[in-house]
Design a protein around this motif. Sequence first.
Motif, PDB file in Angstrom:
ATOM      1  N   ILE A  40       0.844  -1.127  -0.203  1.00  0.00           N
ATOM      2  CA  ILE A  40      -0.361   0.201  -0.400  1.00  0.00           C
ATOM      3  C   ILE A  40       0.561   1.464  -0.067  1.00  0.00           C
ATOM      4  N   ASP A  41       0.428   2.435  -0.861  1.00  0.00           N
ATOM      5  CA  ASP A  41       1.491   3.429  -0.908  1.00  0.00           C
ATOM      6  C   ASP A  41       1.130   4.204  -0.678  1.00  0.00           C
ATOM      7  N   ILE A  42       0.958   4.926   0.894  1.00  0.00           N
ATOM      8  CA  ILE A  42      -0.059   5.644   1.118  1.00  0.00           C
ATOM      9  C   ILE A  42       0.371   6.861   1.460  1.00  0.00           C
ATOM     10  N   ARG A  43       1.126   7.157   0.026  1.00  0.00           N
ATOM     11  CA  ARG A  43       1.440   9.104  -0.353  1.00  0.00           C
ATOM     12  C   ARG A  43       0.132   9.842  -0.808  1.00  0.00           C
ATOM     13  N   ARG A  44       0.223  10.846  -1.542  1.00  0.00           N
ATOM     14  CA  ARG A  44      -1.207  11.455  -2.819  1.00  0.00           C
ATOM     15  C   ARG A  44      -0.964  11.567  -3.664  1.00  0.00           C
ATOM     16  N   ALA A  45      -1.398  11.695  -4.707  1.00  0.00           N
ATOM     17  CA  ALA A  45      -2.020  11.145  -5.937  1.00  0.00           C
ATOM     18  C   ALA A  45      -0.492  12.544  -6.988  1.00  0.00           C
ATOM     19  N   ARG A  58      -1.092  -0.898  -4.326  1.00  0.00           N
ATOM     20  CA  ARG A  58      -1.940  -0.316  -4.289  1.00  0.00           C
ATOM     21  C   ARG A  58      -2.017   1.486  -3.634  1.00  0.00           C
ATOM     22  N   LEU A  59      -2.333   2.133  -3.920  1.00  0.00           N
ATOM     23  CA  LEU A  59      -2.922   3.476  -3.856  1.00  0.00           C
ATOM     24  C   LEU A  59      -3.709   3.544  -3.321  1.00  0.00           C
ATOM     25  N   LEU A  60      -3.410   4.543  -1.427  1.00  0.00           N
ATOM     26  CA  LEU A  60      -4.789   4.321  -0.983  1.00  0.00           C
ATOM     27  C   LEU A  60      -3.946   5.502   0.501  1.00  0.00           C
ATOM     28  N   THR A  61      -4.236   6.473  -0.154  1.00  0.00           N
ATOM     29  CA  THR A  61      -3.774   7.843   0.084  1.00  0.00           C
ATOM     30  C   THR A  61      -4.377   8.232   1.863  1.00  0.00           C
ATOM     31  N   PHE A  62      -2.957   8.191   2.161  1.00  0.00           N
ATOM     32  CA  PHE A  62      -3.753   8.329   4.236  1.00  0.00           C
ATOM     33  C   PHE A  62      -3.473  10.166   4.107  1.00  0.00           C
ATOM     34  N   PHE A  63      -3.166  10.680   3.959  1.00  0.00           N
ATOM     35  CA  PHE A  63      -2.841  12.332   3.839  1.00  0.00           C
ATOM     36  C   PHE A  63      -3.681  13.020   2.808  1.00  0.00           C
ATOM     37  N   GLN A  64      -4.149  14.266   3.259  1.00  0.00           N
ATOM     38  CA  GLN A  64      -5.142  14.035   2.480  1.00  0.00           C
ATOM     39  C   GLN A  64      -4.712  16.021   2.056  1.00  0.00           C
ATOM     40  N   ASP A  65      -2.756  16.456   2.564  1.00  0.00           N
ATOM     41  CA  ASP A  65      -2.769  17.232   2.111  1.00  0.00           C
ATOM     42  C   ASP A  65      -0.678  17.467   2.162  1.00  0.00           C
ATOM     43  N   ARG A  66      -0.451  18.367   2.098  1.00  0.00           N
ATOM     44  CA  ARG A  66       0.689  18.779   2.310  1.00  0.00           C
ATOM     45  C   ARG A  66       0.953  19.009   4.173  1.00  0.00           C
ATOM     46  N   ALA A  67      -0.245  19.674   4.444  1.00  0.00           N
ATOM     47  CA  ALA A  67      -0.570  19.274   6.370  1.00  0.00           C
ATOM     48  C   ALA A  67      -0.442  18.307   7.163  1.00  0.00           C
ATOM     49  N   VAL A  80      -8.786  -0.092   3.007  1.00  0.00           N
ATOM     50  CA  VAL A  80      -7.829  -1.533   3.226  1.00  0.00           C
ATOM     51  C   VAL A  80      -8.467  -2.300   3.416  1.00  0.00           C
ATOM     52  N   ALA A  81      -9.236  -2.267   4.214  1.00  0.00           N
ATOM     53  CA  ALA A  81     -10.217  -3.815   4.253  1.00  0.00           C
ATOM     54  C   ALA A  81     -10.752  -4.245   3.363  1.00  0.00           C
ATOM     55  N   ARG A  82     -11.155  -4.123   2.182  1.00  0.00           N
ATOM     56  CA  ARG A  82     -11.446  -3.957   0.630  1.00  0.00           C
ATOM     57  C   ARG A  82     -10.291  -4.658  -0.469  1.00  0.00           C
ATOM     58  N   GLU A  83      -9.346  -3.992  -0.204  1.00  0.00           N
ATOM     59  CA  GLU A  83      -8.068  -4.723  -0.794  1.00  0.00           C
ATOM     60  C   GLU A  83      -7.890  -5.810  -0.065  1.00  0.00           C
TER      61      GLU A  83
END
Length: 136
Positions: A40-45, A58-67, A80-83
């Motif tokens: 799972i890559d948690i980075r932003r798009a 699997r591309l699953l962003t955890f943080f929505q922005d640079r803050a 995550v559980a669906r994947e």
Amino acid sequence: MRALIALLAGLLLQLPAHAQVRDIDNAQLQQLIEQGVAVIDIRRADEWRQTGVVPGSRLLTFFQDRAYRVYDIPAWLGAVAREIPPEAPVVVICRTGNRTQAVADLLHRAGYRQVYNVRDGIVEWLREGRAVARVE
């Protein structure tokens, strides 16, 4: 970043404890990928587009922005559980391994028994000249 760590620490304390997360290097990551373990890559798009991703991630962003504002944690865990089912091993990766430490702990406390953190992230993967998949 301190606020993020404090938030995640508070959430983690509310969940049951499990075995610890295992930090891995790129050679170990490659072995796990060859065994079919999900990454799972948690980075932003924008980060995925900038560097590419480990092929098959699997591309699953955890943080929505640079803050480092976090998406809805229960919704993210549901995605995550669906994947990946909790009984399956899972690897988490980010840019340098800093963000994934807390996220890997969160996954463990949410019931994932085998969680691996790529300690140096995609930066080291690229430095070693390993293949990436481009993201549009």
